[in-house]
Design a protein around this motif. Structure first.
Motif, PDB file in Angstrom:
ATOM      1  N   UNK A   1       0.832  -1.194   0.000  1.00  0.00           N
ATOM      2  CA  UNK A   1       0.000   0.000   0.000  1.00  0.00           C
ATOM      3  C   UNK A   1       0.870   1.249   0.000  1.00  0.00           C
ATOM      4  N   UNK A   2       0.409   2.260  -0.750  1.00  0.00           N
ATOM      5  CA  UNK A   2       1.012   3.585  -0.713  1.00  0.00           C
ATOM      6  C   UNK A   2      -0.081   4.565  -0.319  1.00  0.00           C
ATOM      7  N   UNK A   3       0.259   5.501   0.573  1.00  0.00           N
ATOM      8  CA  UNK A   3      -0.723   6.445   1.086  1.00  0.00           C
ATOM      9  C   UNK A   3      -0.336   7.870   0.690  1.00  0.00           C
ATOM     10  N   UNK A   4      -1.346   8.660   0.332  1.00  0.00           N
ATOM     11  CA  UNK A   4      -1.110  10.015  -0.152  1.00  0.00           C
ATOM     12  C   UNK A   4      -1.964  11.008   0.631  1.00  0.00           C
ATOM     13  N   UNK A   5      -1.446  12.236   0.775  1.00  0.00           N
ATOM     14  CA  UNK A   5      -2.203  13.287   1.446  1.00  0.00           C
ATOM     15  C   UNK A   5      -2.707  14.283   0.408  1.00  0.00           C
ATOM     16  N   UNK A   6      -3.453  15.270   0.865  1.00  0.00           N
ATOM     17  CA  UNK A   6      -4.186  16.173  -0.022  1.00  0.00           C
ATOM     18  C   UNK A   6      -3.288  16.958  -0.966  1.00  0.00           C
ATOM     19  N   UNK A   7      -2.019  17.178  -0.615  1.00  0.00           N
ATOM     20  CA  UNK A   7      -1.116  17.959  -1.459  1.00  0.00           C
ATOM     21  C   UNK A   7      -0.540  17.149  -2.619  1.00  0.00           C
ATOM     22  N   UNK A   8      -0.657  15.850  -2.563  1.00  0.00           N
ATOM     23  CA  UNK A   8      -0.074  14.995  -3.594  1.00  0.00           C
ATOM     24  C   UNK A   8      -0.944  14.985  -4.846  1.00  0.00           C
ATOM     25  N   UNK A   9      -0.312  14.930  -6.009  1.00  0.00           N
ATOM     26  CA  UNK A   9      -1.067  14.952  -7.262  1.00  0.00           C
ATOM     27  C   UNK A   9      -1.900  13.686  -7.453  1.00  0.00           C
ATOM     28  N   UNK A  10      -1.547  12.620  -6.746  1.00  0.00           N
ATOM     29  CA  UNK A  10      -2.309  11.369  -6.858  1.00  0.00           C
ATOM     30  C   UNK A  10      -3.591  11.396  -6.024  1.00  0.00           C
ATOM     31  N   UNK A  11      -3.752  12.393  -5.153  1.00  0.00           N
ATOM     32  CA  UNK A  11      -4.836  12.407  -4.170  1.00  0.00           C
ATOM     33  C   UNK A  11      -6.212  12.314  -4.825  1.00  0.00           C
ATOM     34  N   UNK A  12      -6.543  13.250  -5.697  1.00  0.00           N
ATOM     35  CA  UNK A  12      -7.881  13.272  -6.302  1.00  0.00           C
ATOM     36  C   UNK A  12      -8.099  12.087  -7.242  1.00  0.00           C
ATOM     37  N   UNK A  13      -7.160  11.768  -8.154  1.00  0.00           N
ATOM     38  CA  UNK A  13      -7.384  10.604  -9.026  1.00  0.00           C
ATOM     39  C   UNK A  13      -7.607   9.303  -8.260  1.00  0.00           C
ATOM     40  N   UNK A  14      -6.881   9.109  -7.164  1.00  0.00           N
ATOM     41  CA  UNK A  14      -7.055   7.874  -6.396  1.00  0.00           C
ATOM     42  C   UNK A  14      -8.385   7.859  -5.648  1.00  0.00           C
ATOM     43  N   UNK A  15      -8.813   9.003  -5.130  1.00  0.00           N
ATOM     44  CA  UNK A  15     -10.128   9.063  -4.487  1.00  0.00           C
ATOM     45  C   UNK A  15     -11.223   8.689  -5.484  1.00  0.00           C
ATOM     46  N   UNK A  16     -11.102   9.189  -6.705  1.00  0.00           N
ATOM     47  CA  UNK A  16     -12.092   8.872  -7.737  1.00  0.00           C
ATOM     48  C   UNK A  16     -12.031   7.391  -8.117  1.00  0.00           C
ATOM     49  N   UNK A  17     -10.837   6.869  -8.263  1.00  0.00           N
ATOM     50  CA  UNK A  17     -10.697   5.459  -8.648  1.00  0.00           C
ATOM     51  C   UNK A  17     -11.297   4.541  -7.588  1.00  0.00           C
ATOM     52  N   UNK A  18     -11.007   4.834  -6.327  1.00  0.00           N
ATOM     53  CA  UNK A  18     -11.536   4.001  -5.251  1.00  0.00           C
ATOM     54  C   UNK A  18     -13.052   4.122  -5.133  1.00  0.00           C
ATOM     55  N   UNK A  19     -13.585   5.314  -5.412  1.00  0.00           N
ATOM     56  CA  UNK A  19     -15.037   5.496  -5.392  1.00  0.00           C
ATOM     57  C   UNK A  19     -15.693   4.689  -6.509  1.00  0.00           C
ATOM     58  N   UNK A  20     -15.065   4.670  -7.674  1.00  0.00           N
ATOM     59  CA  UNK A  20     -15.596   3.898  -8.798  1.00  0.00           C
ATOM     60  C   UNK A  20     -15.631   2.409  -8.468  1.00  0.00           C
ATOM     61  N   UNK A  21     -14.584   1.914  -7.826  1.00  0.00           N
ATOM     62  CA  UNK A  21     -14.543   0.502  -7.444  1.00  0.00           C
ATOM     63  C   UNK A  21     -15.711   0.162  -6.522  1.00  0.00           C
ATOM     64  N   UNK A  22     -16.045   1.071  -5.618  1.00  0.00           N
ATOM     65  CA  UNK A  22     -17.133   0.831  -4.675  1.00  0.00           C
ATOM     66  C   UNK A  22     -18.507   0.853  -5.344  1.00  0.00           C
ATOM     67  N   UNK A  23     -18.678   1.711  -6.349  1.00  0.00           N
ATOM     68  CA  UNK A  23     -20.023   1.992  -6.855  1.00  0.00           C
ATOM     69  C   UNK A  23     -20.351   1.382  -8.211  1.00  0.00           C
ATOM     70  N   UNK A  24     -19.368   0.859  -8.916  1.00  0.00           N
ATOM     71  CA  UNK A  24     -19.629   0.405 -10.282  1.00  0.00           C
ATOM     72  C   UNK A  24     -20.649  -0.730 -10.331  1.00  0.00           C
ATOM     73  N   UNK A  25     -20.543  -1.683  -9.420  1.00  0.00           N
ATOM     74  CA  UNK A  25     -21.495  -2.796  -9.423  1.00  0.00           C
ATOM     75  C   UNK A  25     -22.908  -2.320  -9.090  1.00  0.00           C
ATOM     76  N   UNK A  26     -23.015  -1.309  -8.249  1.00  0.00           N
ATOM     77  CA  UNK A  26     -24.324  -0.821  -7.818  1.00  0.00           C
ATOM     78  C   UNK A  26     -25.015  -0.004  -8.898  1.00  0.00           C
ATOM     79  N   UNK A  27     -24.260   0.860  -9.585  1.00  0.00           N
ATOM     80  CA  UNK A  27     -24.869   1.804 -10.523  1.00  0.00           C
ATOM     81  C   UNK A  27     -24.597   1.493 -11.990  1.00  0.00           C
ATOM     82  N   UNK A  28     -23.651   0.625 -12.277  1.00  0.00           N
ATOM     83  CA  UNK A  28     -23.359   0.320 -13.670  1.00  0.00           C
ATOM     84  C   UNK A  28     -22.310   1.244 -14.261  1.00  0.00           C
ATOM     85  N   UNK A  29     -22.124   1.120 -15.570  1.00  0.00           N
ATOM     86  CA  UNK A  29     -21.028   1.824 -16.239  1.00  0.00           C
ATOM     87  C   UNK A  29     -21.176   3.342 -16.218  1.00  0.00           C
ATOM     88  N   UNK A  30     -22.423   3.845 -16.182  1.00  0.00           N
ATOM     89  CA  UNK A  30     -22.600   5.294 -16.299  1.00  0.00           C
ATOM     90  C   UNK A  30     -21.982   6.054 -15.130  1.00  0.00           C
TER      91      UNK A  30
END
Length: 240
Positions: A146-175
């Motif tokens: 595991x690698x952990x990032x804080x709010x100042x890191x450029x990976x912060x927002x893309x990783x938050x979005x990626x992890x959110x997609x993993x959680x919600x894709x099965x529930x809501x579908x591709x859209x």
């Protein structure tokens, strides 16, 4: 649903690894009231549709422990899963007045469980206050590192979005992928903090964060948290 669980302690010294101890309360309550749900949530690696934060009244964090002179703490619990909300409410209520051993010197006793009325989301852009630190984690399944990032890191927002997609894709579908890609996540006034997760110290972020997204995504992060490890007491938000 959001719950406020007021607890009293038998000793003013509380373990520094407090999230692990609070999870003991969750597991004890579910095992006694809903053993099949306990097995479903904790017998396998199942996604948790809830988050929580802990407030120590007059708490002072030391190097090895937390000193709580008032011997009181509040667990703020939140979930968007209506069925689980009822089960957790009943589980906490059934533990009311009963002592649960937290450490060699400290017992925890729930004294009240109340439903908290939440302010409805009124726009597609909300500033949230972070009640428990946001964990931004990049997990490599091949190496299991595991690698952990804080709010100042450029990976912060893309990783938050990626992890959110993993959680919600099965529930809501591709859209849902298009909606998450279009989300705007902006740290407003944040700071780095280090939190203990079991025996590991991890970098995470506290403060204010603004999110612009469709209402259903805002409701999800409000009810179930933002980031990784939400089911272990990270990423809980409230409207600022």
């Amino acid at each position: 649903m959001r719950l406020k669980i007021v607890c009293e302690l038998s000793d003013e010294k509380f373990p520094l690894n407090f999230r692990r101890k609070i999870l003991m309360i969750f597991k004890t309550g579910l095992k006694q009231s809903y053993p099949e749900v306990f097995e479903e949530l904790y017998g396998t690696n199942t996604q948790k549709d809830f988050t929580f934060s802990v407030y120590f009244e007059n708490g002072v964090f030391g190097k090895n422990e937390i000193t709580v002179t008032s011997k009181r703490l509040i667990i703020n619990f939140s979930t968007g899963n209506a069925e689980q909300a009822i089960m957790f409410y009943n589980a906490f209520t059934n533990l009311r007045g009963k002592a649960t051993r937290i450490s060699d010197t400290c017992d925890l006793r729930i004294i009240s469980v109340n439903i908290v009325k939440m302010k409805p989301i009124a726009s597609n852009s909300i500033v949230f206050k972070v009640l428990s630190p946001i964990v931004c984690r990049d997990h490599n399944r091949d190496t299991q590192k595991d690698w952990f990032y804080m709010f100042e890191d450029e990976q912060f927002v893309p990783l938050l979005k990626r992890n959110l997609l993993i959680k919600l894709q099965d529930k809501y579908g591709d859209f849902v992928g298009q909606d998450i890609a279009a989300m705007k996540i902006t740290p407003v006034s944040m700071k780095k903090t280090v939190a203990l997760h079991y025996d590991i110290s991890i970098v995470c972020s506290l403060g204010l964060i603004e999110i612009e997204a469709p209402k259903y995504l805002l409701e999800h992060v409000l009810n179930e948290g933002l980031g990784s490890l939400t089911g272990t007491g990270f990423g809980m938000l409230e409207q600022a």
